[in-house]
Design a protein around this motif. Structure first.
Motif, PDB file in Angstrom:
ATOM      1  N   SER A   1      89.782  20.951  18.175  1.00  0.00           N
ATOM      2  CA  SER A   1      88.957  20.747  16.992  1.00  0.00           C
ATOM      3  C   SER A   1      87.840  19.736  17.180  1.00  0.00           C
ATOM      4  CB  SER A   1      89.834  20.323  15.808  1.00  0.00           C
ATOM      5  OG  SER A   1      90.626  19.206  16.126  1.00  0.00           O
ATOM      6  N   HIS A   2      87.753  19.097  18.362  1.00  0.00           N
ATOM      7  CA  HIS A   2      86.562  18.270  18.584  1.00  0.00           C
ATOM      8  C   HIS A   2      85.465  19.179  19.126  1.00  0.00           C
ATOM      9  CE1 HIS A   2      86.495  17.578  23.050  1.00  0.00           C
ATOM     10  NE2 HIS A   2      87.786  17.816  22.946  1.00  0.00           N
ATOM     11  N   GLN A   3      84.244  18.990  18.637  1.00  0.00           N
ATOM     12  CA  GLN A   3      83.225  20.034  18.738  1.00  0.00           C
ATOM     13  C   GLN A   3      82.283  19.920  19.934  1.00  0.00           C
ATOM     14  OE1 GLN A   3      81.798  21.529  14.748  1.00  0.00           O
ATOM     15  NE2 GLN A   3      82.286  19.428  14.153  1.00  0.00           N
ATOM     16  N   GLU A   4      82.251  18.778  20.606  1.00  0.00           N
ATOM     17  CA  GLU A   4      81.519  18.613  21.861  1.00  0.00           C
ATOM     18  C   GLU A   4      80.018  18.885  21.735  1.00  0.00           C
ATOM     19  OE1 GLU A   4      83.742  21.431  24.155  1.00  0.00           O
ATOM     20  OE2 GLU A   4      85.192  19.902  24.797  1.00  0.00           O
ATOM     21  N   LEU A   5      79.502  18.805  20.516  1.00  0.00           N
ATOM     22  CA  LEU A   5      78.085  19.061  20.224  1.00  0.00           C
ATOM     23  C   LEU A   5      77.680  20.492  20.586  1.00  0.00           C
ATOM     24  CD1 LEU A   5      76.088  17.193  18.840  1.00  0.00           C
ATOM     25  CD2 LEU A   5      75.038  16.723  21.029  1.00  0.00           C
ATOM     26  N   GLN A   6      78.643  21.417  20.478  1.00  0.00           N
ATOM     27  CA  GLN A   6      78.365  22.830  20.685  1.00  0.00           C
ATOM     28  C   GLN A   6      78.206  23.491  19.320  1.00  0.00           C
ATOM     29  OE1 GLN A   6      80.371  26.709  22.881  1.00  0.00           O
ATOM     30  NE2 GLN A   6      81.683  25.200  21.926  1.00  0.00           N
ATOM     31  N   LEU A   7      76.971  23.593  18.824  1.00  0.00           N
ATOM     32  CA  LEU A   7      76.706  24.110  17.488  1.00  0.00           C
ATOM     33  C   LEU A   7      77.656  23.461  16.482  1.00  0.00           C
ATOM     34  CD1 LEU A   7      76.281  27.892  18.415  1.00  0.00           C
ATOM     35  CD2 LEU A   7      74.482  26.186  18.111  1.00  0.00           C
ATOM     36  N   ALA A   8      77.781  22.147  16.584  1.00  0.00           N
ATOM     37  CA  ALA A   8      78.775  21.404  15.815  1.00  0.00           C
ATOM     38  C   ALA A   8      78.495  21.463  14.321  1.00  0.00           C
ATOM     39  CB  ALA A   8      78.796  19.950  16.285  1.00  0.00           C
ATOM     40  N   LYS A   9      79.536  21.753  13.552  1.00  0.00           N
ATOM     41  CA  LYS A   9      79.429  21.696  12.097  1.00  0.00           C
ATOM     42  C   LYS A   9      79.179  20.246  11.712  1.00  0.00           C
ATOM     43  CE  LYS A   9      80.392  26.077  11.466  1.00  0.00           C
ATOM     44  NZ  LYS A   9      80.460  26.469  12.892  1.00  0.00           N
ATOM     45  N   ALA A  10      78.161  20.025  10.891  1.00  0.00           N
ATOM     46  CA  ALA A  10      77.753  18.650  10.592  1.00  0.00           C
ATOM     47  C   ALA A  10      77.445  18.454   9.116  1.00  0.00           C
ATOM     48  CB  ALA A  10      76.543  18.267  11.445  1.00  0.00           C
ATOM     49  N   SER A  11      78.120  19.230   8.254  1.00  0.00           N
ATOM     50  CA  SER A  11      77.970  18.996   6.822  1.00  0.00           C
ATOM     51  C   SER A  11      78.417  17.590   6.479  1.00  0.00           C
ATOM     52  CB  SER A  11      78.799  20.016   6.040  1.00  0.00           C
ATOM     53  OG  SER A  11      78.741  19.747   4.657  1.00  0.00           O
ATOM     54  N   SER A  12      79.403  17.104   7.222  1.00  0.00           N
ATOM     55  CA  SER A  12      79.876  15.734   7.060  1.00  0.00           C
ATOM     56  C   SER A  12      79.840  15.043   8.412  1.00  0.00           C
ATOM     57  CB  SER A  12      81.305  15.712   6.504  1.00  0.00           C
ATOM     58  OG  SER A  12      81.382  16.364   5.258  1.00  0.00           O
ATOM     59  N   LEU A  13      79.421  13.795   8.445  1.00  0.00           N
ATOM     60  CA  LEU A  13      79.409  13.016   9.670  1.00  0.00           C
ATOM     61  C   LEU A  13      80.587  12.048   9.684  1.00  0.00           C
ATOM     62  CD1 LEU A  13      75.589  12.260  10.023  1.00  0.00           C
ATOM     63  CD2 LEU A  13      76.931  14.036  11.171  1.00  0.00           C
ATOM     64  N   SER A  14      80.901  11.561  10.846  1.00  0.00           N
ATOM     65  CA  SER A  14      82.027  10.654  11.020  1.00  0.00           C
ATOM     66  C   SER A  14      81.543   9.283  11.451  1.00  0.00           C
ATOM     67  CB  SER A  14      82.994  11.221  12.063  1.00  0.00           C
ATOM     68  OG  SER A  14      83.550  12.451  11.639  1.00  0.00           O
ATOM     69  N   PHE A  15      82.445   8.307  11.378  1.00  0.00           N
ATOM     70  CA  PHE A  15      82.124   6.935  11.727  1.00  0.00           C
ATOM     71  C   PHE A  15      83.172   6.408  12.712  1.00  0.00           C
ATOM     72  CE2 PHE A  15      80.709   7.873   7.472  1.00  0.00           C
ATOM     73  CZ  PHE A  15      79.391   7.429   7.459  1.00  0.00           C
ATOM     74  N   TYR A  16      82.724   5.601  13.654  1.00  0.00           N
ATOM     75  CA  TYR A  16      83.656   5.005  14.598  1.00  0.00           C
ATOM     76  C   TYR A  16      83.290   3.539  14.814  1.00  0.00           C
ATOM     77  CZ  TYR A  16      80.186   4.801  18.354  1.00  0.00           C
ATOM     78  OH  TYR A  16      79.074   4.491  19.102  1.00  0.00           O
ATOM     79  N   GLY A  17      84.269   2.796  15.295  1.00  0.00           N
ATOM     80  CA  GLY A  17      84.032   1.397  15.635  1.00  0.00           C
ATOM     81  C   GLY A  17      85.091   0.918  16.603  1.00  0.00           C
ATOM     82  N   SER A  18      84.709   0.046  17.515  1.00  0.00           N
ATOM     83  CA  SER A  18      85.676  -0.513  18.456  1.00  0.00           C
ATOM     84  C   SER A  18      85.335  -1.973  18.735  1.00  0.00           C
ATOM     85  CB  SER A  18      85.682   0.274  19.775  1.00  0.00           C
ATOM     86  OG  SER A  18      84.543  -0.041  20.563  1.00  0.00           O
ATOM     87  N   LEU A  19      86.375  -2.748  19.051  1.00  0.00           N
ATOM     88  CA  LEU A  19      86.240  -4.140  19.456  1.00  0.00           C
ATOM     89  C   LEU A  19      87.124  -4.364  20.673  1.00  0.00           C
ATOM     90  CD1 LEU A  19      86.393  -6.175  16.108  1.00  0.00           C
ATOM     91  CD2 LEU A  19      84.408  -5.933  17.618  1.00  0.00           C
ATOM     92  N   GLU A  20      86.621  -5.129  21.645  1.00  0.00           N
ATOM     93  CA  GLU A  20      87.412  -5.503  22.806  1.00  0.00           C
ATOM     94  C   GLU A  20      87.117  -6.957  23.163  1.00  0.00           C
ATOM     95  OE1 GLU A  20      88.464  -1.611  25.426  1.00  0.00           O
ATOM     96  OE2 GLU A  20      86.483  -2.478  25.762  1.00  0.00           O
ATOM     97  N   TYR A  21      88.157  -7.654  23.606  1.00  0.00           N
ATOM     98  CA  TYR A  21      88.009  -9.048  23.994  1.00  0.00           C
ATOM     99  C   TYR A  21      88.383  -9.210  25.457  1.00  0.00           C
ATOM    100  CZ  TYR A  21      88.762 -14.058  24.399  1.00  0.00           C
ATOM    101  OH  TYR A  21      88.713 -15.366  24.809  1.00  0.00           O
ATOM    102  N   GLN A  22      87.483  -9.832  26.241  1.00  0.00           N
ATOM    103  CA  GLN A  22      87.709 -10.091  27.655  1.00  0.00           C
ATOM    104  C   GLN A  22      87.293 -11.507  28.020  1.00  0.00           C
ATOM    105  OE1 GLN A  22      85.579  -6.373  29.058  1.00  0.00           O
ATOM    106  NE2 GLN A  22      87.295  -6.343  30.489  1.00  0.00           N
ATOM    107  N   GLY A  23      87.520 -12.447  27.096  1.00  0.00           N
ATOM    108  CA  GLY A  23      87.084 -13.818  27.326  1.00  0.00           C
ATOM    109  C   GLY A  23      87.929 -14.577  28.326  1.00  0.00           C
ATOM    110  N   ILE A  24      89.121 -14.071  28.644  1.00  0.00           N
ATOM    111  CA  ILE A  24      89.995 -14.695  29.629  1.00  0.00           C
ATOM    112  C   ILE A  24      90.016 -13.806  30.868  1.00  0.00           C
ATOM    113  CG2 ILE A  24      92.349 -15.454  30.119  1.00  0.00           C
ATOM    114  CD1 ILE A  24      92.711 -15.845  27.098  1.00  0.00           C
TER     115      ILE A  24
END
Length: 453
Positions: A253-276
């Motif tokens: 069900s992930h569309q891989e930008l192949q004529l992707a249905k886009a009536s609704s868009l999605s949102f993502y976010g990530s955080l990573e810590y590498q201070g040590i």
């Protein structure tokens, strides 16, 4: 007066010489100052480029010796930049240069209880092509061929895994637009065979996180001096009407930008810590409407009709890694949900009854986790031997709607142990044994050969 005139005539050339020398000294000082400014600007640009490479590129050393390469959550560039770290320049345009690289793997699976299932496969061959237009603007792409042959009568395929533009404002703020990888887990962004342990990619990061998972859209990412990196954006999303595999809920069900249905868009976010040094802790979330205003049915009335149903797909993960000298410890947990799955399931069951089909019903929830440990032994030069062990658990039908019972084939606990031999940092020979506790017929010994350049 005569003496004064004589003295004046004698002093004038001396004053002229002194004035000329002072002018030359001032000119030289100005030139030196300008050169210092140019050198300082060049040093700043080099620091920016070096920081971006360190933040994005997958190291080419064996996995157990790596400093975790996912600090730049743009994992977007995971595969391309993993290759970009070792690319070869092939041409130069105005203000930039073009690079190529790639990776590949060949595998053999030997099933212990049914040798008729044994198979060998040129699993994938991938080429990376990138171009740097300027110090700030670049293009990255990744082209993959799977299973050696791609045609209507074969199982192989050709796919564009990434194709995006990247603009760097600074180390703290970069913009990408196009088709890029989602910043989840480890494998989705860093899946070159010399980088991960085991012949086969782990179950959790293929069944729960649908690696290699990419979406089309825009993202903003960057890193801070104290080791925190971020990646946020708006992209295309999943399409529940394409759900086709209960064993991997999001793979189809992930569309891989192949004529992707886009009536609704999605949102993502990530955080990573590498201070040590040696430590990485991070997490990510992705969410979006996956019914797209019933777009599939409106385009083809032979498909199930999900009118009036708005279903949201949400996936999140947390992961951590500790590397110290030859020791490499890693853990990950991922979980996904599909809202309104009961309403979706009712439509599917009615459709199956009417048409005599057996379309699967999407789960309400699915999850997986693993822990992994490895150690790298130096054999001289760049050669290493890396034994590892991994234990993982997954359930792709952790919760089903309508009182349906899950299929045993879609949950398991898997123990994998083996060795990775690196004659060079970019080449690996692998062997491992996999024990499946629930689906015992899947027990197997795997052999693999991988490379990146």
């Amino acid at each position: 007066m005569l003496l004064a005139a004589t003295a004046l005539s004698t002093a004038t050339p001396a004053l002229a010489d002194q004035t000329s020398l002072e002018a030359e000294v001032a000119l030289l000082k100005a030139q030196i100052a300008a050169q210092k400014e140019q050198l300082a600007a060049q040093a700043a640009r080099l620091e920016q480029v070096e920081a971006r490479l360190q933040a994005t590129a997958t190291p080419t050393t064996p996995p157990a010796a790596l400093a975790e390469s996912t600090s730049k959550a743009s994992g977007a560039t995971a595969s391309p930049t993993a290759v970009a770290a070792n690319t070869v320049g092939v041409g130069k345009g105005s203000g930039g240069d073009t690079t190529i690289g790639g990776y590949g793997e060949i595998t053999y699976n030997g099933y212990l209880k049914d040798s008729s299932r044994n198979q060998a496969d040129l699993k994938r061959l991938v080429l990376f092509v990138g171009h740097r237009f300027s110090d700030k603007l670049s293009f990255n792409s990744e082209i993959e061929v799977e299973h050696a042959v791609a045609s209507s009568g074969d199982q192989g395929e050709v796919a564009i895994e990434q194709a995006y533009l990247d603009y760097s404002f600074s180390q703290a703020a970069n913009l990408k637009a196009g088709l890029f990888l989602m910043p989840f887990g480890f494998l989705n962004r860093n899946h070159e065979p010399p980088v991960f342990y085991g012949v086969e990619r782990n179950e959790v990061e293929t069944r729960i996180i649908p690696s290699t998972w990419r979406e089309g859209g825009m993202g903003l990412y960057g890193s801070t001096p104290f080791g925190l990196s971020y990646d946020v954006g708006v992209t295309t999303g999943f399409d529940v009407a394409k759900f086709d595999d209960p064993g991997a809920p999001l793979a189809g069900s992930h569309q891989e930008l192949q004529l992707a249905k886009a009536s609704s868009l999605s949102f993502y976010g990530s955080l990573e810590y590498q201070g040590i040094p040696g430590l990485l802790i991070g997490g990510a979330v992705f969410t979006g409407n996956a019914t797209h205003n019933n777009a599939d049915f409106k385009a083809d009335h032979s498909l199930p009709d999900f009118s009036g149903i708005t279903s949201r797909v949400t996936l999140w993960d947390v992961h951590g890694r500790w590397q110290h000298r030859g020791l490499d410890l890693q853990a990950l947990y991922a979980r996904g949900t599909i809202s309104r799955s009961a309403a979706l399931g009712t439509v599917i069951e009615n459709f199956n009854d009417t048409n005599g089909t057996e379309l699967p019903v999407a789960p309400s929830a699915f999850y997986g986790w693993y822990v992994q440990g490895a150690y790298s032994f130096a054999l001289g030069g760049t050669a290493t031997l890396d034994p590892f062990v991994r234990y993982e658990k997954f359930d792709t039908q952790a919760r089903l709607p309508l009182g349906l019972m899950s299929d045993l084939a879609n949950r398991d606990r898997v123990l994998t142990t083996g060795l990775s031999f690196h004659p060079l940092r970019e080449v690996v020979v692998k062997v491992d044994y996999q024990k499946f506790f629930e689906n015992k017929d899947n027990d197997r010994i795997n052999l693999g050969l991988g490379y990146m350049f």
